[in-house]
Design a protein around this motif. Structure first.
Motif, PDB file in Angstrom:
ATOM      1  N   GLY A 200     -52.643 -31.155 -22.429  1.00  0.00           N
ATOM      2  CA  GLY A 200     -53.233 -29.828 -22.334  1.00  0.00           C
ATOM      3  C   GLY A 200     -52.880 -29.115 -21.050  1.00  0.00           C
ATOM      4  N   LEU A 201     -52.258 -29.832 -20.103  1.00  0.00           N
ATOM      5  CA  LEU A 201     -51.822 -29.206 -18.854  1.00  0.00           C
ATOM      6  C   LEU A 201     -50.504 -28.482 -19.092  1.00  0.00           C
ATOM      7  N   SER A 202     -50.309 -27.400 -18.351  1.00  0.00           N
ATOM      8  CA  SER A 202     -49.109 -26.587 -18.535  1.00  0.00           C
ATOM      9  C   SER A 202     -48.377 -26.430 -17.208  1.00  0.00           C
ATOM     10  N   PHE A 203     -47.137 -26.032 -17.295  1.00  0.00           N
ATOM     11  CA  PHE A 203     -46.329 -25.749 -16.110  1.00  0.00           C
ATOM     12  C   PHE A 203     -45.543 -24.471 -16.379  1.00  0.00           C
ATOM     13  N   VAL A 204     -44.923 -23.977 -15.312  1.00  0.00           N
ATOM     14  CA  VAL A 204     -44.183 -22.718 -15.398  1.00  0.00           C
ATOM     15  C   VAL A 204     -42.716 -23.033 -15.670  1.00  0.00           C
ATOM     16  N   GLN A 205     -42.221 -22.427 -16.732  1.00  0.00           N
ATOM     17  CA  GLN A 205     -40.810 -22.588 -17.096  1.00  0.00           C
ATOM     18  C   GLN A 205     -40.100 -21.266 -16.833  1.00  0.00           C
ATOM     19  N   LEU A 206     -39.121 -21.285 -15.929  1.00  0.00           N
ATOM     20  CA  LEU A 206     -38.330 -20.096 -15.606  1.00  0.00           C
ATOM     21  C   LEU A 206     -37.030 -20.130 -16.394  1.00  0.00           C
ATOM     22  N   ASP A 207     -36.572 -18.933 -16.754  1.00  0.00           N
ATOM     23  CA  ASP A 207     -35.293 -18.825 -17.467  1.00  0.00           C
ATOM     24  C   ASP A 207     -34.678 -17.468 -17.139  1.00  0.00           C
ATOM     25  N   ASP A 208     -33.413 -17.314 -17.460  1.00  0.00           N
ATOM     26  CA  ASP A 208     -32.676 -16.100 -17.128  1.00  0.00           C
ATOM     27  C   ASP A 208     -31.890 -15.685 -18.359  1.00  0.00           C
ATOM     28  N   ASP A 209     -32.111 -14.434 -18.832  1.00  0.00           N
ATOM     29  CA  ASP A 209     -31.389 -13.962 -20.008  1.00  0.00           C
ATOM     30  C   ASP A 209     -30.031 -13.366 -19.671  1.00  0.00           C
ATOM     31  N   GLY A 210     -29.688 -13.290 -18.353  1.00  0.00           N
ATOM     32  CA  GLY A 210     -28.371 -12.797 -17.950  1.00  0.00           C
ATOM     33  C   GLY A 210     -28.206 -11.301 -17.999  1.00  0.00           C
ATOM     34  N   SER A 211     -29.277 -10.550 -18.298  1.00  0.00           N
ATOM     35  CA  SER A 211     -29.166  -9.099 -18.396  1.00  0.00           C
ATOM     36  C   SER A 211     -29.020  -8.442 -17.035  1.00  0.00           C
ATOM     37  N   GLN A 212     -29.640  -9.048 -15.978  1.00  0.00           N
ATOM     38  CA  GLN A 212     -29.578  -8.483 -14.624  1.00  0.00           C
ATOM     39  C   GLN A 212     -29.236  -9.603 -13.643  1.00  0.00           C
ATOM     40  N   PRO A 213     -27.963  -9.800 -13.367  1.00  0.00           N
ATOM     41  CA  PRO A 213     -27.569 -10.932 -12.516  1.00  0.00           C
ATOM     42  C   PRO A 213     -27.829 -10.726 -11.023  1.00  0.00           C
ATOM     43  N   GLU A 214     -28.336  -9.535 -10.627  1.00  0.00           N
ATOM     44  CA  GLU A 214     -28.576  -9.303  -9.203  1.00  0.00           C
ATOM     45  C   GLU A 214     -29.722 -10.198  -8.726  1.00  0.00           C
ATOM     46  N   LYS A 215     -29.591 -10.721  -7.492  1.00  0.00           N
ATOM     47  CA  LYS A 215     -30.605 -11.618  -6.934  1.00  0.00           C
ATOM     48  C   LYS A 215     -31.897 -10.835  -6.668  1.00  0.00           C
ATOM     49  N   LEU A 216     -33.030 -11.456  -6.981  1.00  0.00           N
ATOM     50  CA  LEU A 216     -34.341 -10.841  -6.779  1.00  0.00           C
ATOM     51  C   LEU A 216     -34.782 -11.087  -5.339  1.00  0.00           C
ATOM     52  N   ALA A 217     -34.943 -10.010  -4.585  1.00  0.00           N
ATOM     53  CA  ALA A 217     -35.347 -10.143  -3.181  1.00  0.00           C
ATOM     54  C   ALA A 217     -36.836 -10.487  -3.092  1.00  0.00           C
ATOM     55  N   SER A 218     -37.179 -11.283  -2.087  1.00  0.00           N
ATOM     56  CA  SER A 218     -38.582 -11.677  -1.898  1.00  0.00           C
ATOM     57  C   SER A 218     -38.810 -12.004  -0.429  1.00  0.00           C
ATOM     58  N   ASN A 219     -40.039 -11.711   0.062  1.00  0.00           N
ATOM     59  CA  ASN A 219     -40.442 -12.096   1.408  1.00  0.00           C
ATOM     60  C   ASN A 219     -41.946 -12.378   1.389  1.00  0.00           C
ATOM     61  N   PRO A 220     -42.491 -13.045   2.396  1.00  0.00           N
ATOM     62  CA  PRO A 220     -43.920 -13.420   2.370  1.00  0.00           C
ATOM     63  C   PRO A 220     -44.850 -12.227   2.228  1.00  0.00           C
ATOM     64  N   ASP A 221     -44.509 -11.080   2.820  1.00  0.00           N
ATOM     65  CA  ASP A 221     -45.396  -9.928   2.744  1.00  0.00           C
ATOM     66  C   ASP A 221     -45.312  -9.221   1.393  1.00  0.00           C
TER      67      ASP A 221
END
Length: 309
Positions: free
Chosen positions: A105-126
């Motif tokens: 019954g426990l779950s986890f997060v599954q990430l995937d990429d459909d290839g529609s937007q290959p640009e890297k997703l920017a992220s920072n702590p703020d």
């Protein structure tokens, strides 16, 4: 001396135990590896998802869930903060779904990429990058199951309404009529058997008749050509008649003028005849002119004929 050795051993063991617990805690918190934080935005339930749940990218462990909370601006939105190892290929087209660990019954997060937007997703702590969280397969099955149950209930109600007593009686009567019609069709088929057997001979006769019809059609074609030729000739005759009628009308219009001309010619001819007669009787009239006419009775110089005396 011996008591001091035991006390030193116990103290050393306690220190090592604390260090081990501290390392385990740090390991569980995922602070031993540099990570980038991302926010998963979900509008559906995240049942079975807890802090420290694994985060996997196409089946590979890349991080853990750090925090789960509701959005302050929209309580229908759930924000899941995850930590992902640096160097993990998180793109703008990356999306997340919940997957389940066996039957726990426990779950986890599954990430995937459909290839529609290959640009890297920017992220920072703020301002961590936001990743869309799509409904899981079970959520889709659950929503489809509810719709299926609703449609099934509606179909059952309609079927129950369709199969009421009156409709069942009508259906029974219809089946009886179909049975009777089937028997009549069988009788009709039996009656048609002689006709079907005679069809080959009828077909042969029809073929012979068609062979005879072909010359007739050829003769009709030639006759049609001849009739067309005659019709063309009649058309020419009609055109000639029209032209003749126009000529006759022109002659009819010219006849009065011709009649006047003939009258003038007749008068001229009579005058010429008189002139020629006078010239014949008195040729000298051509030189001296016409002699005057002798005086008549009662005129001066009239001499009565001898017989009258």
């Amino acid at each position: 001396m011996e008591n001091r050795a035991h006390a030193l051993s116990a103290g050393l063991f306690l220190v090592l135990l604390c260090i081990g617990l501290l390392l385990v805690a740090i390991r569980l918190n995922g602070d031993t590896v540099d990570q980038d934080d991302y926010l998963l935005v979900s509008r559906s339930a995240v049942s079975g998802l807890n802090r420290n749940a694994p985060v996997r990218l196409r089946g590979v462990d890349v991080g853990k869930v750090k925090d789960i909370r509701f959005s302050a601006s929209d309580p229908h939105v759930i924000l899941v903060r995850i930590g992902v190892d640096k160097g993990t290929p998180i793109n703008r087209g990356t999306y997340a779904q919940l997957s389940y660990l066996g039957i726990t019954g426990l779950s986890f997060v599954q990430l995937d990429d459909d290839g529609s937007q290959p640009e890297k997703l920017a992220s920072n702590p703020d301002a961590p990058g936001r990743i869309e969280m799509r409904p899981s397969f079970l959520d889709q099955v659950g929503s489809s199951g509810q719709e299926l149950l609703r449609d099934t209930g509606l179909a059952a109600k309609r079927l129950n309404k369709l199969l009421n007593d009156d409709n069942l009686d009508k259906l029974s009567s219809t089946l009886s009529n179909l049975n009777t019609a089937s028997g009549r069709i069988a009788e009709l088929a039996a009656e048609l058997q002689p006709t079907l057997k005679a069809l080959p001979s009828i077909t042969a006769r029809t073929d012979r008749a068609l062979l005879r019809v072909d010359p007739l059609l050829a003769n009709m074609n030639s006759l049609t050509q001849e009739v067309r030729t005659r019709v063309d000739a009649l058309d020419h005759i009609g055109q000639s008649a029209d032209e003749l009628g126009q000529t006759s009308q022109a002659l009819r219009d010219a006849l009065p003028q011709l009649h006047g001309t003939l009258n003038d010619f007749s008068r001229s001819a009579r005058t010429l005849d008189r002139v020629l007669s006078d010239v014949q009787q008195q040729p000298q009239s051509l030189l001296f002119g016409k002699a005057p006419a002798p005086p008549g009775p009662g005129e001066h110089g009239f001499i009565a004929p001898p017989d009258a005396r």
